[in-house]
Enzyme design. Sequence first.
Site, PDB file in Angstrom:
ATOM      1  N   GLU A 173      48.176   0.670  97.814  1.00 40.01           N
ATOM      2  CA  GLU A 173      48.676   1.274  96.589  1.00 40.01           C
ATOM      3  C   GLU A 173      50.130   1.688  96.777  1.00 40.01           C
ATOM      4  O   GLU A 173      50.525   2.094  97.878  1.00 40.01           O
ATOM      5  CB  GLU A 173      47.833   2.501  96.226  1.00 40.01           C
ATOM      6  CG  GLU A 173      46.394   2.152  95.957  1.00 40.01           C
ATOM      7  CD  GLU A 173      45.486   3.359  95.888  1.00 40.01           C
ATOM      8  OE1 GLU A 173      44.365   3.206  95.386  1.00 40.01           O
ATOM      9  OE2 GLU A 173      45.887   4.451  96.334  1.00 40.01           O
ATOM     10  N   ASP A 217      37.709   3.630  98.039  1.00 37.51           N
ATOM     11  CA  ASP A 217      36.630   2.846  97.449  1.00 37.51           C
ATOM     12  C   ASP A 217      35.834   2.075  98.485  1.00 37.51           C
ATOM     13  O   ASP A 217      34.641   1.850  98.300  1.00 37.51           O
ATOM     14  CB  ASP A 217      37.191   1.883  96.411  1.00 37.51           C
ATOM     15  CG  ASP A 217      37.743   2.624  95.209  1.00 37.51           C
ATOM     16  OD1 ASP A 217      36.952   3.259  94.501  1.00 37.51           O
ATOM     17  OD2 ASP A 217      38.965   2.586  94.995  1.00 37.51           O
TER      18      ASP A 217
END
Length: 402
Positions: free
Chosen positions: A155, A171
Amino acid sequence: MSRRVSTRFRTLPCWASALLLALGMTALAPEASAQPAVPSTIPLKFTNNSGRGDQIYVYTIGTLLSTGQQGWADASGTFHPWPAGGNPPTPAPDASIAGPAGGQSLTIRIPKLSGRVYFSYGKKIDFRLTTGGLVQPAVQNPSDPNRNILFNWSEFTLDDSGLYINSTQVDMFSAPYAVGVQGADGSAKTTGHLKPGGYNGVLNALRAQGGGWGKLIQTRPDGTVLRALSPGHGIEAGALPANTMDDYINRVWQKYAATTLTVTPFADRPNTKYFGRVSGGVMNFTNGSGAVVTSFQKPDSDSVFGCYKRLDAPNDQVRGPISRTLCAGYNRTTLLTNPNQPDTGDAGFYTDGVTNHYARVIHGQMADGKAYAFAFDDVGQHESLVHDGNPQQASITLDPFN
């Protein structure tokens, strides 16, 4: 985070503004005169040290900060908005970039986005578009078309304040990699590398942990390990019991019916404190004047692991910062041992028998101890993130599976 983007939300929001609260900072961007303007694109060096022979595919996707449009960037850094999606979801344009062979590097450019750099091994990721935007892979769902694809992502936000880039396991824990940024003086900052043997160390520790933690590991039909789901997604998939954290949550609730929990959510505002007590089945937080500023229902395990639902954290100055601190304390299981949160050090993290073992083993196998093993792992700056206000180059390095 809100520095991180969870696939629970299925589309890519911009998380840069909430980064301030997570770090306890009051300003993200330096004064304009302090440094040169960040260019519209910067190079990203993508290196394949995985030791695998699979074709690598790379994707840069996110929200264009100048317009708020969602889309993808090609290898030159040119942004392309997604076309309209459908219901049911329609295939997205092929945004893949052919990645480097083993031992090689490829330099692409990334624009001013808040988003992700995905990479997959051997097969392209199946992205779809709905009327609400991009549908991201959700491999806790056994019918997801990406369930048997080996992939991962980093990210980042590139904006006028520079580059923020992190590795993430919020996740899932999957294909190992590290991220980095090079500054104008030539120095480089990196994070995300596992210790030697750390990849197998995480998987073996989960297998050895009782209570269903080993069931977080997903494999292909041929037995190839693909990933370990995060515990929240594990509950969603039925791999981890929904009451995994309940014993600890109950003990916290009992303790703070008779004791005050003090939360100091901003590192640069030590006099901003909130005081929590459980009364009538609700944890009420008061400010220094004794006024109730926000209240929390008793969370369930999924709320704790996902830092949402009963631990929702809006991007405000009161409830969000308190909730982030609570989420970190529950996952690190420090709320019983320290009534003053957040903790300044990690010596007491994950020591309770009921804890987030997924986060525990991942942090234990990271070379620098830093990770994003749950959504607000940045509370206290224990996250795997690097930043530079005048970035000359970003980097992502695929590491060996050992």
